[in-house]
Design a protein around this motif. Structure first.
Motif, mmCIF file in Angstrom:
data_model
loop_
_atom_site.group_PDB
_atom_site.id
_atom_site.type_symbol
_atom_site.label_atom_id
_atom_site.label_comp_id
_atom_site.label_asym_id
_atom_site.label_seq_id
_atom_site.Cartn_x
_atom_site.Cartn_y
_atom_site.Cartn_z
ATOM 1 N N UNK A 136 53.514 53.596 27.184
ATOM 2 C CA UNK A 136 53.000 52.501 26.346
ATOM 3 C C UNK A 136 51.967 52.936 25.311
ATOM 4 N N UNK A 137 51.703 54.231 25.221
ATOM 5 C CA UNK A 137 50.783 54.702 24.190
ATOM 6 C C UNK A 137 51.519 54.874 22.855
ATOM 7 N N UNK A 138 52.501 55.741 22.810
ATOM 8 C CA UNK A 138 53.312 55.925 21.591
ATOM 9 C C UNK A 138 54.586 55.085 21.645
ATOM 10 N N UNK A 139 55.131 54.942 22.841
ATOM 11 C CA UNK A 139 56.365 54.188 23.025
ATOM 12 C C UNK A 139 56.086 52.920 23.822
ATOM 13 N N UNK A 140 56.192 51.784 23.156
ATOM 14 C CA UNK A 140 55.917 50.485 23.784
ATOM 15 C C UNK A 140 56.890 50.189 24.925
ATOM 16 N N UNK A 141 58.150 50.625 24.751
ATOM 17 C CA UNK A 141 59.173 50.307 25.752
ATOM 18 C C UNK A 141 59.294 51.371 26.850
ATOM 19 N N UNK A 142 58.459 52.379 26.789
ATOM 20 C CA UNK A 142 58.346 53.317 27.923
ATOM 21 C C UNK A 142 57.366 52.657 28.891
ATOM 22 N N UNK A 143 57.907 51.933 29.865
ATOM 23 C CA UNK A 143 57.069 51.036 30.664
ATOM 24 C C UNK A 143 56.363 51.719 31.821
ATOM 25 N N UNK A 144 56.847 52.886 32.246
ATOM 26 C CA UNK A 144 56.177 53.544 33.364
ATOM 27 C C UNK A 144 56.909 54.788 33.818
ATOM 28 N N UNK A 145 56.339 55.435 34.824
ATOM 29 C CA UNK A 145 56.957 56.625 35.398
ATOM 30 C C UNK A 145 56.477 56.814 36.827
ATOM 31 N N UNK A 146 57.305 57.474 37.624
ATOM 32 C CA UNK A 146 56.906 57.844 38.979
ATOM 33 C C UNK A 146 57.305 59.302 39.163
ATOM 34 N N UNK A 147 56.327 60.150 39.412
ATOM 35 C CA UNK A 147 56.546 61.596 39.434
ATOM 36 C C UNK A 147 55.985 62.212 40.702
ATOM 37 N N UNK A 148 56.691 63.170 41.273
ATOM 38 C CA UNK A 148 56.147 63.878 42.429
ATOM 39 C C UNK A 148 55.088 64.875 41.969
ATOM 40 N N UNK A 149 54.278 65.325 42.882
ATOM 41 C CA UNK A 149 53.296 66.359 42.552
ATOM 42 C C UNK A 149 53.968 67.714 42.771
ATOM 43 N N UNK A 150 54.790 68.107 41.794
ATOM 44 C CA UNK A 150 55.557 69.347 41.931
ATOM 45 C C UNK A 150 54.662 70.578 41.978
ATOM 46 N N UNK A 151 53.543 70.507 41.299
ATOM 47 C CA UNK A 151 52.625 71.650 41.321
ATOM 48 C C UNK A 151 52.095 71.863 42.737
ATOM 49 N N UNK A 152 51.723 70.778 43.402
ATOM 50 C CA UNK A 152 51.232 70.894 44.771
ATOM 51 C C UNK A 152 52.347 71.344 45.715
ATOM 52 N N UNK A 153 53.570 70.872 45.463
ATOM 53 C CA UNK A 153 54.702 71.282 46.298
ATOM 54 C C UNK A 153 54.911 72.791 46.209
ATOM 55 N N UNK A 154 54.868 73.318 44.984
ATOM 56 C CA UNK A 154 55.014 74.760 44.811
ATOM 57 C C UNK A 154 53.882 75.532 45.462
ATOM 58 N N UNK A 155 52.689 74.963 45.359
ATOM 59 C CA UNK A 155 51.486 75.563 45.962
ATOM 60 C C UNK A 155 51.593 75.556 47.490
ATOM 61 N N UNK A 156 51.946 74.416 48.054
ATOM 62 C CA UNK A 156 52.051 74.292 49.511
ATOM 63 C C UNK A 156 53.133 75.201 50.074
ATOM 64 N N UNK A 190 60.120 69.921 36.511
ATOM 65 C CA UNK A 190 59.981 70.169 37.949
ATOM 66 C C UNK A 190 59.863 71.657 38.228
ATOM 67 N N UNK A 191 60.696 72.441 37.568
ATOM 68 C CA UNK A 191 60.658 73.887 37.754
ATOM 69 C C UNK A 191 59.346 74.474 37.240
ATOM 70 N N UNK A 192 58.926 74.011 36.077
ATOM 71 C CA UNK A 192 57.682 74.498 35.470
ATOM 72 C C UNK A 192 56.492 74.221 36.389
ATOM 73 N N UNK A 193 56.411 72.984 36.897
ATOM 74 C CA UNK A 193 55.270 72.600 37.723
ATOM 75 C C UNK A 193 55.281 73.302 39.087
ATOM 76 N N UNK A 194 56.445 73.464 39.677
ATOM 77 C CA UNK A 194 56.515 74.170 40.962
ATOM 78 C C UNK A 194 56.109 75.626 40.795
#
Length: 314
Positions: A136-156, A190-194
């Motif tokens: 909703x900052x640049x794109x009004x119709x981008x209403x939300x997102x749900x993302x895993x913590x891939x960085x923590x997954x790779x770390x763990x 996902x690959x980048x963050x892991x």
């Protein structure tokens, strides 16, 4: 004759009311239509599971779900969405991940056609986020997102493997534990963050030595081929860190052609809870598999349903 003319307004009113009632009932009966772009194909367990969870959630909420499998073809996803977004029966909302950095193009199409868009699993890359910000900052119709913590997954995952290797005494003469790391497609968030999580673990624990990080594009056969020569090149490697189960299974396929025993001479770990991977865990060949994020599509469906029913996410 006077009676007929006097009755015409009444007749028009009756016909109008019948028509309005019919349209009203049709509107009530019309289901919300959600479009879900699945980045893989129906053969992959993890991605098939995301579809099953999305389908169950939409059925429970009385929504119609259209699943399009794109088989890792980011351009096809964008082109298909262009067609569907400009159709008379365009979707009420779209759910997708940032496949090979195609999310911005998807969001632009959604914005132009006023279709609420929801990103799950893999968000904008760091560079994309700098330019386009958050929902909703640049794109009004981008209403939300749900993302895993891939960085923590790779770390763990890195520390679980490190601690097990340490417990088994799989160290070099200096007490270091050597890792071989297999990541997914290099442009996938996902690959980048892991991978970032793995690198952070190696920075914090100086005894973790990353001998090499190689990309196998989430593919079992590619991972097998990669490990065939990596094992020869780095004989001191005692850990295989894999960004998903299919590549972890590919690593086991490669090791099966050698005298190296997984679970004893080398530790292999991955992510996704693929049934075959869970069996390999029971046999002791695969040490661990992290997962749980396949449920994101169900959560995304619920949040989209609320938004479309005037219960906003924010």
């Amino acid at each position: 004759m006077k009676y007929i003319f006097r009755s015409i307004p009444l007749l028009i009113l009756i016909v109008f009311n019948i028509f309005a009632y019919s349209v009203s009932n049709e509107a009530k009966e019309k289901k919300l239509h959600i479009l879900y772009y699945n980045s893989e194909n129906q053969e992959g367990f993890w991605w098939r599971t995301t579809s099953e969870f999305a389908q169950a959630a939409c059925q429970n909420l009385g929504m119609e779900l259209n699943i399009v499998y794109v088989d890792r073809d980011a351009a096809f996803m964008v082109n298909d969405f262009k067609k569907k977004a400009t159709n008379l029966n365009k979707p009420d909302a779209v759910i997708f991940q940032n496949l090979k950095s195609n999310a911005v193009n998807m969001l632009k199409i959604a914005e132009e056609n006023k279709i609420p868009a929801f990103i799950f699993n893999a968000g904008l890359t760091e560079e994309q986020a700098k330019q386009y910000g958050k929902p909703r900052e640049k794109f009004k119709y981008w209403i939300g997102q749900i993302l895993p913590d891939d960085k923590k997954a790779g770390y763990d995952l890195a520390f679980q493997l490190f601690n097990e290797a340490k417990r088994l005494g799989l160290k070099d003469k200096n007490g270091n534990i050597h890792f071989l790391s297999i990541i997914g497609t290099k442009t996938d968030t996902a690959s980048i963050e892991r991978e970032n999580g793995l690198k952070l673990a190696s920075q914090q624990e100086k005894k973790i030595i990353l001998d090499q990080i190689t990309s196998a594009n989430w593919d079992r056969r590619e991972a097998e081929k990669s490990l065939n020569w990596l094992i020869l090149r780095y004989p001191e490697a005692k850990v295989v860190w894999s960004a998903n189960d299919l590549m972890g299974l590919g690593a086991l396929d490669s090791l099966s052609k050698t005298k190296i025993i997984p679970g004893k001479d080398i530790i292999v770990g991955s992510m996704d809870w693929v049934p075959e991977a869970l069996k390999q865990m029971q046999s002791g060949k695969l040490f661990t598999s992290l997962n749980g994020h396949f449920i994101e599509t169900a959560w995304a469906s619920v949040l989209v349903y609320d938004y479309l029913n005037k219960k906003d996410l924010v």
